[in-house]
Design an enzyme around this catalytic site. Structure first.
Site, PDB file in Angstrom:
ATOM      1  N   GLN A  45       8.677 -21.553  -5.933  1.00  0.00           N
ATOM      2  CA  GLN A  45       8.269 -20.899  -7.168  1.00  0.00           C
ATOM      3  C   GLN A  45       8.110 -21.910  -8.299  1.00  0.00           C
ATOM      4  O   GLN A  45       8.598 -23.038  -8.218  1.00  0.00           O
ATOM      5  CB  GLN A  45       9.303 -19.841  -7.565  1.00  0.00           C
ATOM      6  CG  GLN A  45      10.712 -20.372  -7.716  1.00  0.00           C
ATOM      7  CD  GLN A  45      11.761 -19.321  -7.483  1.00  0.00           C
ATOM      8  OE1 GLN A  45      11.588 -18.157  -7.799  1.00  0.00           O
ATOM      9  NE2 GLN A  45      12.906 -19.722  -6.928  1.00  0.00           N
ATOM     10  N   GLU A 100      21.390 -19.469 -12.251  1.00  0.00           N
ATOM     11  CA  GLU A 100      22.042 -20.311 -13.256  1.00  0.00           C
ATOM     12  C   GLU A 100      23.541 -20.477 -13.016  1.00  0.00           C
ATOM     13  O   GLU A 100      24.200 -21.223 -13.737  1.00  0.00           O
ATOM     14  CB  GLU A 100      21.852 -19.735 -14.670  1.00  0.00           C
ATOM     15  CG  GLU A 100      20.461 -19.200 -14.965  1.00  0.00           C
ATOM     16  CD  GLU A 100      20.450 -17.693 -14.771  1.00  0.00           C
ATOM     17  OE1 GLU A 100      20.383 -17.249 -13.601  1.00  0.00           O
ATOM     18  OE2 GLU A 100      20.521 -16.966 -15.763  1.00  0.00           O
ATOM     19  N   ASP A 120      21.388 -19.146  -2.126  1.00  0.00           N
ATOM     20  CA  ASP A 120      20.141 -19.146  -2.883  1.00  0.00           C
ATOM     21  C   ASP A 120      19.085 -19.887  -2.081  1.00  0.00           C
ATOM     22  O   ASP A 120      19.363 -20.931  -1.483  1.00  0.00           O
ATOM     23  CB  ASP A 120      20.338 -19.826  -4.241  1.00  0.00           C
ATOM     24  CG  ASP A 120      19.259 -19.429  -5.244  1.00  0.00           C
ATOM     25  OD1 ASP A 120      18.070 -19.745  -5.006  1.00  0.00           O
ATOM     26  OD2 ASP A 120      19.594 -18.791  -6.260  1.00  0.00           O
ATOM     27  N   ASP A 149      17.448 -18.698   2.853  1.00  0.00           N
ATOM     28  CA  ASP A 149      17.046 -17.314   2.649  1.00  0.00           C
ATOM     29  C   ASP A 149      18.264 -16.442   2.920  1.00  0.00           C
ATOM     30  O   ASP A 149      18.860 -16.500   4.000  1.00  0.00           O
ATOM     31  CB  ASP A 149      15.906 -16.969   3.614  1.00  0.00           C
ATOM     32  CG  ASP A 149      15.375 -15.557   3.424  1.00  0.00           C
ATOM     33  OD1 ASP A 149      16.183 -14.649   3.131  1.00  0.00           O
ATOM     34  OD2 ASP A 149      14.166 -15.350   3.578  1.00  0.00           O
ATOM     35  N   VAL A 150      18.667 -15.636   1.933  1.00  0.00           N
ATOM     36  CA  VAL A 150      19.907 -14.883   2.069  1.00  0.00           C
ATOM     37  C   VAL A 150      19.831 -13.864   3.199  1.00  0.00           C
ATOM     38  O   VAL A 150      20.843 -13.550   3.837  1.00  0.00           O
ATOM     39  CB  VAL A 150      20.285 -14.212   0.732  1.00  0.00           C
ATOM     40  CG1 VAL A 150      19.319 -13.096   0.373  1.00  0.00           C
ATOM     41  CG2 VAL A 150      21.713 -13.684   0.773  1.00  0.00           C
ATOM     42  N   ASP A 168      21.587 -10.402  -6.605  1.00  0.00           N
ATOM     43  CA  ASP A 168      20.929 -10.709  -7.876  1.00  0.00           C
ATOM     44  C   ASP A 168      19.714 -11.594  -7.627  1.00  0.00           C
ATOM     45  O   ASP A 168      19.620 -12.711  -8.147  1.00  0.00           O
ATOM     46  CB  ASP A 168      21.929 -11.404  -8.820  1.00  0.00           C
ATOM     47  CG  ASP A 168      21.351 -11.611 -10.214  1.00  0.00           C
ATOM     48  OD1 ASP A 168      20.468 -10.827 -10.609  1.00  0.00           O
ATOM     49  OD2 ASP A 168      21.781 -12.566 -10.893  1.00  0.00           O
ATOM     50  N   PRO A 176       9.669 -14.610  -3.481  1.00  0.00           N
ATOM     51  CA  PRO A 176      10.599 -15.287  -2.565  1.00  0.00           C
ATOM     52  C   PRO A 176      11.722 -14.387  -2.061  1.00  0.00           C
ATOM     53  O   PRO A 176      12.300 -14.669  -1.019  1.00  0.00           O
ATOM     54  CB  PRO A 176      11.151 -16.428  -3.434  1.00  0.00           C
ATOM     55  CG  PRO A 176      10.136 -16.650  -4.504  1.00  0.00           C
ATOM     56  CD  PRO A 176       9.536 -15.306  -4.778  1.00  0.00           C
TER      57      PRO A 176
END
Length: 289
Positions: A45, A100, A120, A149-150, A168, A176
């Protein structure tokens, strides 16, 4: 200033004085930019970190505002604490979407927490946020980060079960995180939870009829997997939007808090908790609540 100055469909215009974000009905929200901190294209991204005149240092992913230093605490306190307080003894926490690292910060305010696994897909987002948006305790000895990839992580996970899961990821159903917004993802997540567990999912804009299908789509999926799914919502100033969340319960039958609220919170308290679970009539009707 006009669309002819825009380099593509969203983002900084040619002057780098304004940031354009797509909005309802084909329009745009336009933010006044004080300074450009970094523009970076990761394998997944476009990452833009800019300082906005009104909101301070802000993160955009693929042209969509994710958080601002002015009010990120509102979003992250709302996301984390309702679910953490309901679980009787949250020891192991899974965070799907580290970003973050602010969710990690909130989770670690509970002394019962022994391990946090943060997953993440984009390591570069996490690194840039730590560098430019302020350090968060992702290097705490209780925290382990996995860059994957979760959905794949959960599919292959064979470790101890989780007491709390925080989902989240970005709300673009074609971006993504598309592998997360699926029934199979939540079925597999359910299997790796402890007997008494809570899951919180950011549910996108409450105005899904005009913005996207995320809100109702996520609710319908969760209801197929979890016996109790409770929606809640609050206004996020920098989003200029009523934002939704869902708490899903496994082996727990109500939202009775089992823990005191951490003392250093800026927004969330008992009154806020009571208010956010009282949805307006149109939202209750949309969800059939």
């Amino acid at each position: 200033m006009g669309l002819k100055n825009l380099n593509g469909k969203w983002g900084l215009d040619s002057s780098k004085e304004f940031y354009w974000e797509p909005d309802v009905g084909g329009g745009y929200r336009v933010y006044k930019v004080k300074s450009v901190i970094i523009e970076h294209q990761s394998p997944y991204q476009k990452i833009d970190i800019v300082e906005l005149e009104t909101w301070g240092k802000s993160l955009f992913l693929d042209g969509s505002l994710q958080s601002t230093e002015s009010d990120e605490f509102i979003y992250h306190e709302l996301l984390v604490h309702p679910a953490m307080r309901v679980q009787p003894s949250p020891k192991r926490v899974l965070i799907c979407g580290v970003g973050e690292g602010k969710s990690v910060r909130e989770v670690l305010k509970y002394p019962t927490v022994k391990e946090v696994i943060g997953v993440d897909i984009d390591e570069e987002v996490v690194a840039l946020c730590q560098k430019y948006l302020g350090k968060t305790p992702i290097d705490d000895k209780r925290v382990r980060l996995v860059y994957q990839d979760v959905a794949e992580f959960i599919k292959n996970y064979r470790g101890e079960p989780f007491d709390v899961a925080i989902v989240d990821v970005t709300d673009d159903l074609d971006g993504p995180a598309r592998s997360v917004h699926q029934l199979d993802f939540y079925k597999k997540l359910y299997e790796i939870l402890s007997e008494e567990a809570t899951v919180v999912v950011q549910g996108t804009s409450a105005f899904s009829k005009v913005k996207n299908v995320g809100f109702c789509h996520i609710y319908e999926i969760l209801k197929e997997v979890f016996p109790f799914v409770i929606p809640y919502a609050d206004y996020i100033p920098s989003f200029s939007d009523l934002w939704t969340f869902f708490v899903a319960l496994k082996g727990i039958k109500d939202l009775t808090p089992r823990h005191e609220i951490p003392r250093d919170l800026k927004y969330y308290d008992e009154y806020t908790n009571e208010r956010i679970f009282t949805l307006a009539k149109p939202l209750r009707e949309k969800l059939g609540v």
